[in-house]
Design a protein around this motif. Structure first.
Motif, PDB file in Angstrom:
ATOM      1  N   ARG A  56       0.603  -1.291   0.135  1.00 49.71           N
ATOM      2  CA  ARG A  56      -0.010   0.154   0.264  1.00 49.71           C
ATOM      3  C   ARG A  56       0.953   1.023   0.014  1.00 49.71           C
ATOM      4  O   ARG A  56       1.859   0.992   0.401  1.00 49.71           O
ATOM      5  CB  ARG A  56      -0.714  -0.042   1.196  1.00 49.71           C
ATOM      6  CG  ARG A  56      -0.026  -0.335   2.409  1.00 49.71           C
ATOM      7  CD  ARG A  56      -0.799   0.122   3.969  1.00 49.71           C
ATOM      8  NE  ARG A  56      -0.915   0.088   4.545  1.00 49.71           N
ATOM      9  CZ  ARG A  56       0.138  -0.887   4.878  1.00 49.71           C
ATOM     10  NH1 ARG A  56       0.095  -1.887   5.084  1.00 49.71           N
ATOM     11  NH2 ARG A  56       1.146   0.019   6.818  1.00 49.71           N
ATOM     12  N   ARG A  57       0.445   2.365  -0.262  1.00 52.51           N
ATOM     13  CA  ARG A  57       0.766   3.296   0.066  1.00 52.51           C
ATOM     14  C   ARG A  57       1.187   4.136   1.040  1.00 52.51           C
ATOM     15  O   ARG A  57       0.100   3.901   1.457  1.00 52.51           O
ATOM     16  CB  ARG A  57       1.148   4.303  -1.267  1.00 52.51           C
ATOM     17  CG  ARG A  57       1.514   6.557  -1.277  1.00 52.51           C
ATOM     18  CD  ARG A  57       0.686   6.382  -2.566  1.00 52.51           C
ATOM     19  NE  ARG A  57       0.940   6.373  -3.183  1.00 52.51           N
ATOM     20  CZ  ARG A  57       1.269   6.575  -4.872  1.00 52.51           C
ATOM     21  NH1 ARG A  57      -0.023   7.755  -4.604  1.00 52.51           N
ATOM     22  NH2 ARG A  57       0.948   5.545  -6.050  1.00 52.51           N
ATOM     23  N   ARG A  58       2.069   3.574   1.549  1.00 52.06           N
ATOM     24  CA  ARG A  58       2.029   4.093   3.434  1.00 52.06           C
ATOM     25  C   ARG A  58       2.371   5.504   3.605  1.00 52.06           C
ATOM     26  O   ARG A  58       2.889   6.263   3.337  1.00 52.06           O
ATOM     27  CB  ARG A  58       3.668   3.473   3.474  1.00 52.06           C
ATOM     28  CG  ARG A  58       2.735   1.329   3.188  1.00 52.06           C
ATOM     29  CD  ARG A  58       4.253   1.469   4.228  1.00 52.06           C
ATOM     30  NE  ARG A  58       4.105  -0.318   4.120  1.00 52.06           N
ATOM     31  CZ  ARG A  58       4.700  -1.234   2.518  1.00 52.06           C
ATOM     32  NH1 ARG A  58       5.145  -0.007   1.774  1.00 52.06           N
ATOM     33  NH2 ARG A  58       4.134  -2.020   2.894  1.00 52.06           N
ATOM     34  N   GLN A  59       1.724   6.335   5.307  1.00 53.80           N
ATOM     35  CA  GLN A  59       1.655   8.097   5.427  1.00 53.80           C
ATOM     36  C   GLN A  59       2.885   7.693   5.616  1.00 53.80           C
ATOM     37  O   GLN A  59       3.868   8.991   6.492  1.00 53.80           O
ATOM     38  CB  GLN A  59       0.488   7.753   6.457  1.00 53.80           C
ATOM     39  CG  GLN A  59      -0.844   7.552   5.325  1.00 53.80           C
ATOM     40  CD  GLN A  59      -0.840   8.685   4.250  1.00 53.80           C
ATOM     41  OE1 GLN A  59      -0.847  10.154   4.476  1.00 53.80           O
ATOM     42  NE2 GLN A  59      -1.538   8.584   3.246  1.00 53.80           N
ATOM     43  N   GLN A  60       3.671   6.543   6.963  1.00 53.87           N
ATOM     44  CA  GLN A  60       4.429   6.519   7.153  1.00 53.87           C
ATOM     45  C   GLN A  60       5.830   5.779   6.522  1.00 53.87           C
ATOM     46  O   GLN A  60       5.265   4.245   6.887  1.00 53.87           O
ATOM     47  CB  GLN A  60       4.582   6.410   8.728  1.00 53.87           C
ATOM     48  CG  GLN A  60       6.042   6.692   9.440  1.00 53.87           C
ATOM     49  CD  GLN A  60       5.545   6.356  10.964  1.00 53.87           C
ATOM     50  OE1 GLN A  60       4.158   6.132  12.100  1.00 53.87           O
ATOM     51  NE2 GLN A  60       6.701   6.177  11.872  1.00 53.87           N
ATOM     52  N   ARG A  61       6.777   5.950   6.365  1.00 57.46           N
ATOM     53  CA  ARG A  61       7.904   5.430   5.749  1.00 57.46           C
ATOM     54  C   ARG A  61       8.559   3.924   6.508  1.00 57.46           C
ATOM     55  O   ARG A  61       8.876   4.454   7.895  1.00 57.46           O
ATOM     56  CB  ARG A  61       9.265   5.670   5.462  1.00 57.46           C
ATOM     57  CG  ARG A  61       8.781   6.778   3.959  1.00 57.46           C
ATOM     58  CD  ARG A  61      10.209   7.559   3.549  1.00 57.46           C
ATOM     59  NE  ARG A  61       9.565   8.252   2.829  1.00 57.46           N
ATOM     60  CZ  ARG A  61      10.254   9.419   2.034  1.00 57.46           C
ATOM     61  NH1 ARG A  61      11.399   9.077   1.985  1.00 57.46           N
ATOM     62  NH2 ARG A  61       9.646  10.101   1.008  1.00 57.46           N
ATOM     63  N   PRO A  62       8.806   2.902   6.289  1.00 61.78           N
ATOM     64  CA  PRO A  62       9.053   1.455   7.370  1.00 61.78           C
ATOM     65  C   PRO A  62      10.244   1.945   7.286  1.00 61.78           C
ATOM     66  O   PRO A  62      11.146   3.228   6.950  1.00 61.78           O
ATOM     67  CB  PRO A  62       9.128   0.507   5.969  1.00 61.78           C
ATOM     68  CG  PRO A  62       8.423   0.738   4.848  1.00 61.78           C
ATOM     69  CD  PRO A  62       8.580   2.715   4.746  1.00 61.78           C
ATOM     70  N   ALA A  63      11.009   1.877   8.245  1.00 55.70           N
ATOM     71  CA  ALA A  63      12.139   1.974   8.745  1.00 55.70           C
ATOM     72  C   ALA A  63      13.309   0.964   7.978  1.00 55.70           C
ATOM     73  O   ALA A  63      12.858   0.138   7.952  1.00 55.70           O
ATOM     74  CB  ALA A  63      12.200   1.150  10.570  1.00 55.70           C
ATOM     75  N   LEU A  64      14.126   2.227   8.002  1.00 55.09           N
ATOM     76  CA  LEU A  64      14.932   1.474   7.712  1.00 55.09           C
ATOM     77  C   LEU A  64      16.413   0.583   8.322  1.00 55.09           C
ATOM     78  O   LEU A  64      17.274  -0.192   7.485  1.00 55.09           O
ATOM     79  CB  LEU A  64      16.617   3.192   7.613  1.00 55.09           C
ATOM     80  CG  LEU A  64      15.713   3.693   6.530  1.00 55.09           C
ATOM     81  CD1 LEU A  64      16.573   5.030   6.018  1.00 55.09           C
ATOM     82  CD2 LEU A  64      16.056   3.402   4.826  1.00 55.09           C
ATOM     83  N   TRP A  65      15.798   0.720   9.129  1.00 60.54           N
ATOM     84  CA  TRP A  65      16.660  -0.600  10.328  1.00 60.54           C
ATOM     85  C   TRP A  65      15.635  -1.262  11.263  1.00 60.54           C
ATOM     86  O   TRP A  65      14.737  -0.397  10.986  1.00 60.54           O
ATOM     87  CB  TRP A  65      17.418   0.210  11.628  1.00 60.54           C
ATOM     88  CG  TRP A  65      18.573  -0.706  11.996  1.00 60.54           C
ATOM     89  CD1 TRP A  65      18.276  -1.306  13.491  1.00 60.54           C
ATOM     90  CD2 TRP A  65      20.207  -0.933  12.236  1.00 60.54           C
ATOM     91  NE1 TRP A  65      18.989  -2.164  14.050  1.00 60.54           N
ATOM     92  CE2 TRP A  65      19.786  -1.754  13.249  1.00 60.54           C
ATOM     93  CE3 TRP A  65      20.851  -1.112  11.111  1.00 60.54           C
ATOM     94  CZ2 TRP A  65      21.385  -2.791  13.461  1.00 60.54           C
ATOM     95  CZ3 TRP A  65      21.664  -1.555  11.349  1.00 60.54           C
ATOM     96  CH2 TRP A  65      22.476  -2.021  12.057  1.00 60.54           C
ATOM     97  N   THR A  66      15.459  -1.922  10.506  1.00 69.08           N
ATOM     98  CA  THR A  66      14.697  -3.499  11.870  1.00 69.08           C
ATOM     99  C   THR A  66      15.433  -4.306  13.212  1.00 69.08           C
ATOM    100  O   THR A  66      16.903  -4.615  12.418  1.00 69.08           O
ATOM    101  CB  THR A  66      13.812  -4.052  10.763  1.00 69.08           C
ATOM    102  OG1 THR A  66      13.285  -4.677  11.832  1.00 69.08           O
ATOM    103  CG2 THR A  66      14.319  -5.074   9.967  1.00 69.08           C
ATOM    104  N   ASN A  67      15.189  -4.722  14.159  1.00 67.55           N
ATOM    105  CA  ASN A  67      15.467  -5.315  15.256  1.00 67.55           C
ATOM    106  C   ASN A  67      14.458  -6.768  14.947  1.00 67.55           C
ATOM    107  O   ASN A  67      14.697  -7.540  15.843  1.00 67.55           O
ATOM    108  CB  ASN A  67      15.606  -5.156  16.364  1.00 67.55           C
ATOM    109  CG  ASN A  67      16.803  -3.791  16.746  1.00 67.55           C
ATOM    110  OD1 ASN A  67      17.250  -3.632  16.283  1.00 67.55           O
ATOM    111  ND2 ASN A  67      16.060  -3.259  17.332  1.00 67.55           N
ATOM    112  N   ALA A  68      13.527  -7.060  13.791  1.00 69.28           N
ATOM    113  CA  ALA A  68      13.257  -8.580  13.550  1.00 69.28           C
ATOM    114  C   ALA A  68      13.963  -9.135  13.919  1.00 69.28           C
ATOM    115  O   ALA A  68      14.842  -9.490  13.108  1.00 69.28           O
ATOM    116  CB  ALA A  68      12.049  -8.136  12.861  1.00 69.28           C
TER     117      ALA A  68
END
Length: 420
Positions: A199-211
């Motif tokens: 989807r077109r996101r209002q807030q960009r995903p994090a460039l870093w993830t701790n997943a």
């Protein structure tokens, strides 16, 4: 022979509303394979194209009429003739020497050829130097994708001789391929269907993830609208979190102050930071520019290697034991401020270790290391000049935009090749 070749004269995709605000998040469960040089890359990508059943999407900065280019042409023609939809997006500068006959054979077979921002020569010299389509992406049947720094040219093979390039790409199989497929469709101007999971996101995903999990991949890219700094920001984030080691192998290294500061700060807090630069440059100016920064970095403990076996063309980096990036973006003003680029961010221990081992072989066996006690002669002057040059280049798009010849044009147009 009349050949229709679609020319996209723009520094953005034709349908700006579809392509300007695409953000892709982290996707887990991918299989990621490091491909070093043409010997590993070309067989993989050519085999995938030969097995294509529905679609081949290709973007490249350079395609030459050499043995690699002719093999690619034959594969694309054969695929199109058996009903595969083939879209080849080529840069008008990097592919500017392709002959009408070469392009004509592709078009006649049903390959949709798109030439990005072509321009006629003036006095025999190409004039469209800036804002290039510098990405190197191949997506086949939306099931396997390739991304990196390797062009379709024989100078990526060792038998080319001493000028053969040292470079890297990755093959990806898994959920992240859907993002690369969606992106390649949007950038090529093809109709993009909505799909589950995007989807077109209002807030960009994090460039870093701790997943948790292996095989985490995120596509990032640079354009001249809303994603001007995404690749640079990804490097800054990763460097700021580094605790153990950093290795950056980059052909054209002349980043801005923020990136330099994070590299220096990582070394100051005890991180083992290694830079692998060109020692045998294909562009002499690139080596001279990088060396202007050496004293600034060496005095804080950064280890700098110059790869001397052949020209380094790689654009890869790793941080600690998990984070890596591979793509088309150099760390210089052209890539960070002008060109259209794409990288993948990777969180995967096995891939990180493999990349680290391959870069260590280069550093230990084929590089000369700049001495730590190198006399910091005129380092302040070099840093000042470097700072000024970088920021002049950084604002170059805005300056050239004042000239009518350089205003972005979004309207596609058709061009007929000469009868032959």
């Amino acid at each position: 022979m009349n050949v229709a070749v679609e020319h996209i004269a723009t520094d953005q995709p034709p349908d700006e509303s579809k392509a300007r605000d695409l953000d892709y998040g982290w996707q887990g469960g991918n299989q990621i394979e490091l491909l070093e040089n043409g010997e590993a890359y070309f067989p993989k990508v050519f085999d995938a194209m030969r097995e294509a059943q529905r679609e081949i999407l290709l973007e490249t900065f350079i395609l030459f009429e050499d043995k690699v280019g002719h093999e690619l042409k034959g594969i694309l023609i054969e695929a199109a003739q058996r009903g595969v939809k083939v879209v080849a997006s080529l840069d008008g500068f990097g592919c500017g020497e392709l002959s009408p006959a070469f392009l004509g054979e592709l078009a006649q077979a049903g390959v949709l050829v798109q030439m990005f921002d072509p321009a006629p020569k003036m006095l025999g010299v190409r004039t469209n130097w800036f804002r290039r389509l510098h990405r190197k992406i191949v997506v086949v049947d939306a099931t396997v994708a390739f991304i990196g720094g390797i062009n379709f040219s024989a100078d990526h093979l060792a038998d080319f001789g001493p000028e053969a390039k040292q470079d890297y790409a990755v093959q990806i199989i898994g959920p992240a391929v859907s993002d690369l497929h969606h992106f390649a469709l949007a950038q090529s101007g093809r109709q993009v269907r909505s799909r589950r999971g995007w989807r077109r996101r209002q807030q960009r995903p994090a460039l870093w993830t701790n997943a948790d999990g292996e095989g985490l991949v995120r596509l990032i890219y640079r354009d001249n609208v809303q994603h001007r700094d995404d690749i640079e920001e990804a490097y800054v984030h990763a460097l700021s979190k580094a605790q153990k080691r950093v290795v950056i192998a980059n052909a054209y290294f002349f980043p801005g102050y923020r990136l330099l500061r994070e590299i220096r700060n990582a070394a100051r807090r005890g991180v083992h930071v290694q830079l692998i630069m060109q020692g045998q440059p294909d562009v002499l100016l690139a080596k001279l520019a990088a060396r202007m920064l050496y004293d600034y970095l060496l005095k804080d403990g950064v280890v700098i290697h110059e790869y001397c076996q052949r020209p380094l063309h790689g654009k890869v980096a790793l941080v600690d034991d998990e984070w890596s990036t591979v793509g088309s973006s150099n760390l210089d003003p052209l890539s960070l401020s002008l060109n259209l680029e794409a990288n993948v961010l990777i969180r995967d221990r096995a891939f990180n270790q493999q990349l680290y081992e391959r870069l260590e072989i280069l550093a230990k066996n084929h590089c000369q290391t700049m001495p730590e006690n190198r006399k910091p002669r005129l380092w302040l002057w070099r840093l000042t000049v470097g700072f000024l040059v970088f920021h002049v280049m950084r604002h170059f798009p805005a300056l050239t935009g004042w000239l009518p010849a350089h205003k972005p044009r979004l309207k596609p147009f058709q061009s007929q090749a000469h009868d032959r």
